[in-house]
Structure formats: C-alpha cells, structure tokens
Design a protein around this motif. Sequence first.
Motif, mmCIF file in Angstrom:
data_model
loop_
_atom_site.group_PDB
_atom_site.id
_atom_site.type_symbol
_atom_site.label_atom_id
_atom_site.label_comp_id
_atom_site.label_asym_id
_atom_site.label_seq_id
_atom_site.Cartn_x
_atom_site.Cartn_y
_atom_site.Cartn_z
ATOM 1 N N VAL A 90 43.368 37.306 18.749
ATOM 2 C CA VAL A 90 43.729 38.075 20.015
ATOM 3 C C VAL A 90 42.748 38.727 20.816
ATOM 4 N N THR A 91 42.558 38.335 22.102
ATOM 5 C CA THR A 91 41.676 39.056 22.812
ATOM 6 C C THR A 91 42.466 39.703 24.009
ATOM 7 N N LEU A 92 42.135 41.120 24.090
ATOM 8 C CA LEU A 92 42.674 41.624 25.774
ATOM 9 C C LEU A 92 41.796 42.039 26.360
ATOM 10 N N THR A 93 41.802 41.773 27.723
ATOM 11 C CA THR A 93 41.038 42.429 28.578
ATOM 12 C C THR A 93 41.649 43.125 29.866
ATOM 13 N N LEU A 94 41.147 43.981 30.373
ATOM 14 C CA LEU A 94 41.582 44.552 31.760
ATOM 15 C C LEU A 94 40.805 44.321 32.842
ATOM 16 N N ASP A 95 41.272 44.387 34.058
ATOM 17 C CA ASP A 95 40.228 44.158 35.124
ATOM 18 C C ASP A 95 39.894 45.509 35.752
ATOM 19 N N LYS A 96 40.084 46.578 35.136
ATOM 20 C CA LYS A 96 39.579 47.810 35.626
ATOM 21 C C LYS A 96 39.558 48.785 34.372
ATOM 22 N N SER A 97 38.925 49.645 34.429
ATOM 23 C CA SER A 97 39.072 50.801 33.381
ATOM 24 C C SER A 97 39.435 52.305 33.915
ATOM 25 N N SER A 144 47.526 48.770 41.033
ATOM 26 C CA SER A 144 47.750 47.910 39.892
ATOM 27 C C SER A 144 46.620 47.783 38.982
ATOM 28 N N ILE A 145 47.002 47.497 38.005
ATOM 29 C CA ILE A 145 46.022 46.911 36.721
ATOM 30 C C ILE A 145 46.594 45.656 36.041
ATOM 31 N N LYS A 146 45.787 44.712 35.804
ATOM 32 C CA LYS A 146 46.060 43.442 35.331
ATOM 33 C C LYS A 146 45.232 43.482 33.907
ATOM 34 N N ALA A 147 46.384 43.028 33.066
ATOM 35 C CA ALA A 147 45.978 42.846 31.639
ATOM 36 C C ALA A 147 46.048 41.429 31.404
#
Length: 130
Positions: A35-42, A49-52
Amino acid sequence: ISFKIISNDSAGNIANFTNGNRSFNITLDGSAPSVTLTLDKSRIETQQSIKATCSANDTSPVSFTITLKKPSGATVVKTPLDGKATFSALDTGEAGSYSIDCKGEDKVKLATTKTVEFSSYYAGDDAVSI
C-alpha cells in the motif's frame, strides 16, 4: 490439473461437472497488498480540504478504508472504491496534528495499513510578526 465432480441430489439425479481437460490458472495469495498513501498537502488552514490518495499492488482486487483521526481523537472513515478521499469543512475544523490511515485489504482478507500525518491551523494563528 483436470477435475470431475459428480453430485447426487435426494431425488437420485446425478450431475457431472468437469473442466473438459482444459487448463486453468489457480493463484495462491499469501501476501498482503503493498500500500502507498500520499496527501496533496502537509499543512492546511482549518476547514480547508486535503486529499488522500491510496493505491495498492496485489494479485487480487483491493478495497480501501481511509480514516482521518482528528486532534481530539474523533475519526472520520471513508471507503472509496478508487482509493481517493477528500476531507474538508467539519472534518478538518480543529487546529492541530491529524493522521490519515489507509487500509488496503485484498479478497482473502490480508491487509496492510499506511499512516501519514498533517497539521491544521487557525488562520490568525499562522501570522508572522515582524
């Protein structure tokens, strides 16, 4: 591998099932998905909003459970089919440290979870004084 299954019902009917000596593939799945998980902002302002985005590599289809944990300990859970979830408004309404978990689970119930953190601030708290 060739197989033949013969079954009888209580009325005495007999049915033969066979693959007709044709080949077929059997996949044994003994590994949890990668599994890989990234966020568009820190770092975001509260209620923004924040997108996962969660993705997985596995031999069988993978389902996703994405969980946002707020600074207060409350959680928001989403189960997107495409592995993408956006959190905003009341989801991100507290200032502080958040975490987002992505659990990828394959068809044989093997799972992997990844966690990423981000922070949220109140607009006035992020001002820099000169």
